[in-house]
Scaffold this motif. Structure first.
Motif, PDB file in Angstrom:
ATOM      1  N   THR A  35       0.825  -1.194   0.000  1.00  0.00           N
ATOM      2  CA  THR A  35       0.000   0.000   0.000  1.00  0.00           C
ATOM      3  C   THR A  35       0.865   1.252   0.000  1.00  0.00           C
ATOM      4  OG1 THR A  35      -1.680  -1.187   1.231  1.00  0.00           O
ATOM      5  CG2 THR A  35      -1.816   1.213   1.240  1.00  0.00           C
ATOM      6  N   GLY A  36       0.509   2.193  -0.874  1.00  0.00           N
ATOM      7  CA  GLY A  36       1.248   3.450  -0.927  1.00  0.00           C
ATOM      8  C   GLY A  36       2.272   3.497  -2.029  1.00  0.00           C
ATOM      9  N   ARG A  37       2.514   2.380  -2.699  1.00  0.00           N
ATOM     10  CA  ARG A  37       3.480   2.351  -3.797  1.00  0.00           C
ATOM     11  C   ARG A  37       2.796   1.778  -5.020  1.00  0.00           C
ATOM     12  NH1 ARG A  37       8.041  -1.025  -0.440  1.00  0.00           N
ATOM     13  NH2 ARG A  37       8.070   0.273   1.411  1.00  0.00           N
ATOM     14  N   GLU A 240       9.319   4.874  -0.419  1.00  0.00           N
ATOM     15  CA  GLU A 240       9.309   3.848   0.611  1.00  0.00           C
ATOM     16  C   GLU A 240       8.671   4.346   1.898  1.00  0.00           C
ATOM     17  OE1 GLU A 240      13.314   2.358   0.884  1.00  0.00           O
ATOM     18  OE2 GLU A 240      12.898   0.892  -0.698  1.00  0.00           O
ATOM     19  N   LEU A 241       8.784   5.636   2.170  1.00  0.00           N
ATOM     20  CA  LEU A 241       8.120   6.194   3.345  1.00  0.00           C
ATOM     21  C   LEU A 241       6.611   6.098   3.218  1.00  0.00           C
ATOM     22  CD1 LEU A 241      10.244   9.384   4.187  1.00  0.00           C
ATOM     23  CD2 LEU A 241       9.974   7.328   5.582  1.00  0.00           C
ATOM     24  N   ARG A 242       6.096   6.260   2.005  1.00  0.00           N
ATOM     25  CA  ARG A 242       4.656   6.169   1.779  1.00  0.00           C
ATOM     26  C   ARG A 242       4.156   4.753   2.006  1.00  0.00           C
ATOM     27  NH1 ARG A 242       5.300   8.978  -3.195  1.00  0.00           N
ATOM     28  NH2 ARG A 242       4.500   7.144  -4.291  1.00  0.00           N
ATOM     29  N   GLY A 243       5.059   3.774   1.844  1.00  0.00           N
ATOM     30  CA  GLY A 243       4.641   2.400   1.989  1.00  0.00           C
ATOM     31  C   GLY A 243       4.706   1.878   3.414  1.00  0.00           C
ATOM     32  N   GLN A 244       5.236   2.703   4.312  1.00  0.00           N
ATOM     33  CA  GLN A 244       5.379   2.250   5.702  1.00  0.00           C
ATOM     34  C   GLN A 244       4.060   2.381   6.470  1.00  0.00           C
ATOM     35  OE1 GLN A 244       8.662   4.451   7.379  1.00  0.00           O
ATOM     36  NE2 GLN A 244      10.192   3.338   6.178  1.00  0.00           N
TER      37      GLN A 244
END
Length: 244
Positions: A35-37, A240-244
């Motif tokens: 999620t987020g990527r 990668e921050l968006r996927g955390q």
């Protein structure tokens, strides 16, 4: 699409050696989107070209799996270093791809089909198989023919550019003699019974070794020079921050 070309001409395609990049890609890969990527995210931009997140994942996962098979270090520090190496490799490829276009280097459908036909994973009974090709992409690499063929076109183009540059690189007799003396090679091993040593061949082999080293150095310096005129933006950390 290239699959149509292959289906039409598969019986007359000459089997050739494909780029190492293609063969080494056949390590178990999976799709690691969270999620987020998204696949359309750009991990980096090189001038006007965006390097998609999916391409980055394909190469990164291939290298991780290769290290795992060889029981190499997969610590967080090692994986972070690997991530940076992958990004740099993709940037380097993008820079050379743009340079290849300036040199008018294009990869035809025929050239691409010929290289794909030489991959064992795409063959059945020693011949190219459309079914094996589709199956390998779907279940082995989890990618589409369009995406895979784009990666292969890029690799072939970069290889051709490197070959073009390498052809103009020579080792002079003076360089050969200097390096031969400087490196002080060990005495030649005694010839086996019935074997005839060929000093000329040994020196020719050493000359080629020096030439390959020089090619590598020239390509590195060339990339550094090209990089001074390239606008590069890296977005992997924010993605990668968006996927955390």
């Amino acid at each position: 699409m290239i699959m149509d070309w292959l289906r039409k001409y598969k019986n007359v395609i000459l089997v050739t050696t494909v780029a190492v990049f293609v063969v080494s890609s056949f390590v178990g890969l999976g799709q690691y989107f969270v999620t987020g990527r998204t696949a359309s995210d750009a991990v980096a931009e090189v001038n006007d070209e965006k390097i998609p997140y999916r391409r980055y994942l394909t190469l990164y996962n291939r290298m991780v799996n290769s290290r795992r098979e060889q029981n190499q270090d997969l610590s967080a520090e090692a994986l972070n270093q690997l991530k940076q190496e992958v990004i740099q490799n993709l940037i380097r490829e993008s820079v050379f791809i743009q340079e290849a276009k300036l040199y008018g280097i294009e990869v035809t459908d025929g050239e691409l089909a010929q290289s794909l036909a030489g991959v064992p994973a795409f063959q059945k009974d020693g011949k190219f198989s459309v079914e094996a090709y589709a199956r390998a992409l779907q279940f082995g690499l989890n990618t589409t023919p369009e995406e895979f063929e784009d990666i292969q076109r890029r690799q072939i183009a970069v290889n051709r550019l490197q070959v073009f540059v390498a052809r103009g690189i020579k080792i002079t007799d003076q360089e050969l003699e200097y390096e031969f003396a400087r490196r002080a090679p060990p005495p030649a091993t005694p010839a086996k019974k019935g074997e005839v040593k060929d000093p000329a061949k040994e020196k020719a082999d050493f000359r080629e070794q020096l030439r390959q080293e020089k090619v590598s150095q020239v390509m590195s310096r060339w990339f550094q020079q090209l990089g001074t005129n390239v606008n590069i933006k890296v977005h992997i950390d924010e993605i990668e921050l968006r996927g955390q």
